[in-house]
Design an enzyme around this catalytic site. Structure first.
Site, short mmCIF file in Angstrom:
data_model
loop_
_atom_site.label_atom_id
_atom_site.label_comp_id
_atom_site.label_asym_id
_atom_site.label_seq_id
_atom_site.Cartn_x
_atom_site.Cartn_y
_atom_site.Cartn_z
N SER A 15 0.63 -1.33 -0.07
CA SER A 15 -0.09 0.07 0.21
C SER A 15 1.02 1.32 -0.11
O SER A 15 0.41 2.26 -0.36
CB SER A 15 -0.92 0.07 1.25
OG SER A 15 -0.17 -0.04 2.48
N ASP A 192 -1.04 6.54 10.50
CA ASP A 192 -1.68 5.84 11.20
C ASP A 192 -0.58 4.78 11.97
O ASP A 192 -0.89 3.82 12.52
CB ASP A 192 -2.56 4.83 10.48
CG ASP A 192 -2.07 4.28 9.34
OD1 ASP A 192 -0.62 4.26 9.13
OD2 ASP A 192 -2.88 3.59 8.49
N HIS A 195 1.57 3.80 7.55
CA HIS A 195 1.51 4.44 6.30
C HIS A 195 2.19 5.76 6.32
O HIS A 195 2.07 6.51 7.38
CB HIS A 195 0.22 4.51 5.72
CG HIS A 195 -0.52 3.18 5.28
ND1 HIS A 195 -1.30 2.61 6.17
CD2 HIS A 195 -0.61 2.13 4.36
CE1 HIS A 195 -1.58 1.37 5.76
NE2 HIS A 195 -1.02 1.29 4.48
#
Lengths: 253, 253
Positions: A15, A192, A195
């Site tokens: 991600s 978070d 990320h």
């Protein structure tokens, strides 16, 4: 109609790579600096560990003559492999290192001319991660990542790079130093605990002696990657690569 | 290794397309919203008019079975074709329209399934353009573009779209309305009287009746293009397109 008349740089990862096109992050910046020269392709797969990503890489491989080539593949995994048990994303460290090395091997076997650069996963802020997980609906009360474990996986990428003799961009160290070697200092760089924020994609440590401590910032992921490209694979320096199609002033000559 | 396992959207145009990856402009935004689904490729060619761009398009065309396809090509020219004589970039209006139509035809002949969307060139702020040219070293004292002429070329794109039955995103009108129908109002949206600022890529007119005049802003190039994709080619709506590779939660099942 087929578009790939330009060769490509492929950003292959999880991600953190997939989000590389948001808000002028490193993927979008690379695509911009390579415009007219190479396509920069997003092969980020949110949530993937290396075990799941390996068959994807195999599907992307083509052998034999190509109309366009992948000149460089940037492999950036570890953030999910480093999940702690019983997470289904967990991949044991030894297996993770073997997977990264197998990825490098697959790329080099398919086309020995394709360059490879590895990136280490960023450090985790476990307190911030805990807050994020607990704030979800329903709350998740078990933390899935650990600071030292992710650090070990960053070390695993360094080991894979050394074993395969391919360069590594050490984002783990750059962000850790930018955070003042304090887990809580990572809040600026992580949204978070896991990320990257825009600052995370951009800010790292420039330790040139003339810089004051509070001015020690460079765009780490983008700048460090581009610096690595220039140092290890100078022929891919965007300033040295020719444009695929001529400059307009040549058209009118 | 070949990267194009994803189908593509190709943005084909001049410098205004080429700059679409700077500072979260429309190309980078599209690449982000289509991540995991389609590659969005920069085929912007600064300075090019349609006459020079046509042979480039022909080089990009491939016939027969492809491993990956171009699902959509966005054609955005006119800003250079509309240069006034004696500029070498000038292409007569009739020829410009014929070139755009020929581009559409070439794409459709190569693969009838490739969709085409046209974009009109933005309006020119001649005073701003004059200031920019005169500020160069050495100063350029002859203006190379004219407000009404570029408007005619925007009309030419509309005509080409109607003749070929392909949709057109009217950026000329959107920016002109956003500028309050005043050439000087374009300064916010144009950096040098010709190229778009970040606001130019983003801001257009949202004429919903509930909005106050000073709140009438939408992201015109990106939003209007995405709206046109959804309206004309719903199968390419990023929210409806499946990811090429499975979600990670399916990998662990």
């Amino acid at each position: 109609m087929a578009a790939p008349v330009y060769d490509a740089i492929v950003l292959f990862g999880d991600s953190i790579t997939q989000a590389g096109w948001t808000d002028s992050a490193f993927g979008a910046k690379l695509a911009n600096v390579y415009s007219r020269k190479l396509d920069v392709l997003n092969r980020g797969l949110a949530g993937y560990n290396t075990t799941w990503a390996l068959p994807v890489l195999e599907q992307c491989l083509e052998r034999g003559p190509q109309r366009s080539k992948t000149r460089l593949i940037v492999i950036w995994f570890g953030a999910n492999d480093a999940c702690i048990k019983p997470s289904v994303q967990h991949v044991p460290l030894v297996e993770f290192i073997a997977n990264i090395k197998q990825m490098v091997r697959l790329v080099q076997e398919a086309d020995p001319e394709t360059k490879v650069i590895l990136i280490t996963p960023p450090p985790v802020n476990t307190q911030q991660r805990k807050e994020d997980l607990e704030s979800r609906e329903p709350p998740i009360m078990t933390i899935d990542r650990d600071f030292e474990v992710t650090q070990q996986y960053a070390g695993g990428v360094l080991k894979a790079g050394a074993d395969c003799n391919v360069p590594v961009v050490n984002v783990w160290v750059a962000l850790w130093q930018a955070a003042g070697n304090k887990e809580d200092g990572l809040r600026v760089y992580l949204s978070d605990g896991l990320h990257l924020t825009r600052a995370g994609y951009e800010v790292g440590l420039d330790d040139s002696p003339t810089k004051e401590a509070d001015q020690r910032t460079i765009k780490v992921v983008y700048d460090a990657l581009l610096e690595r490209i220039r140092a290890s694979h100078g022929e891919l320096d965007p300033e040295k690569l020719p444009s695929v199609f001529a400059n307009w002033t040549e058209m009118s000559a």
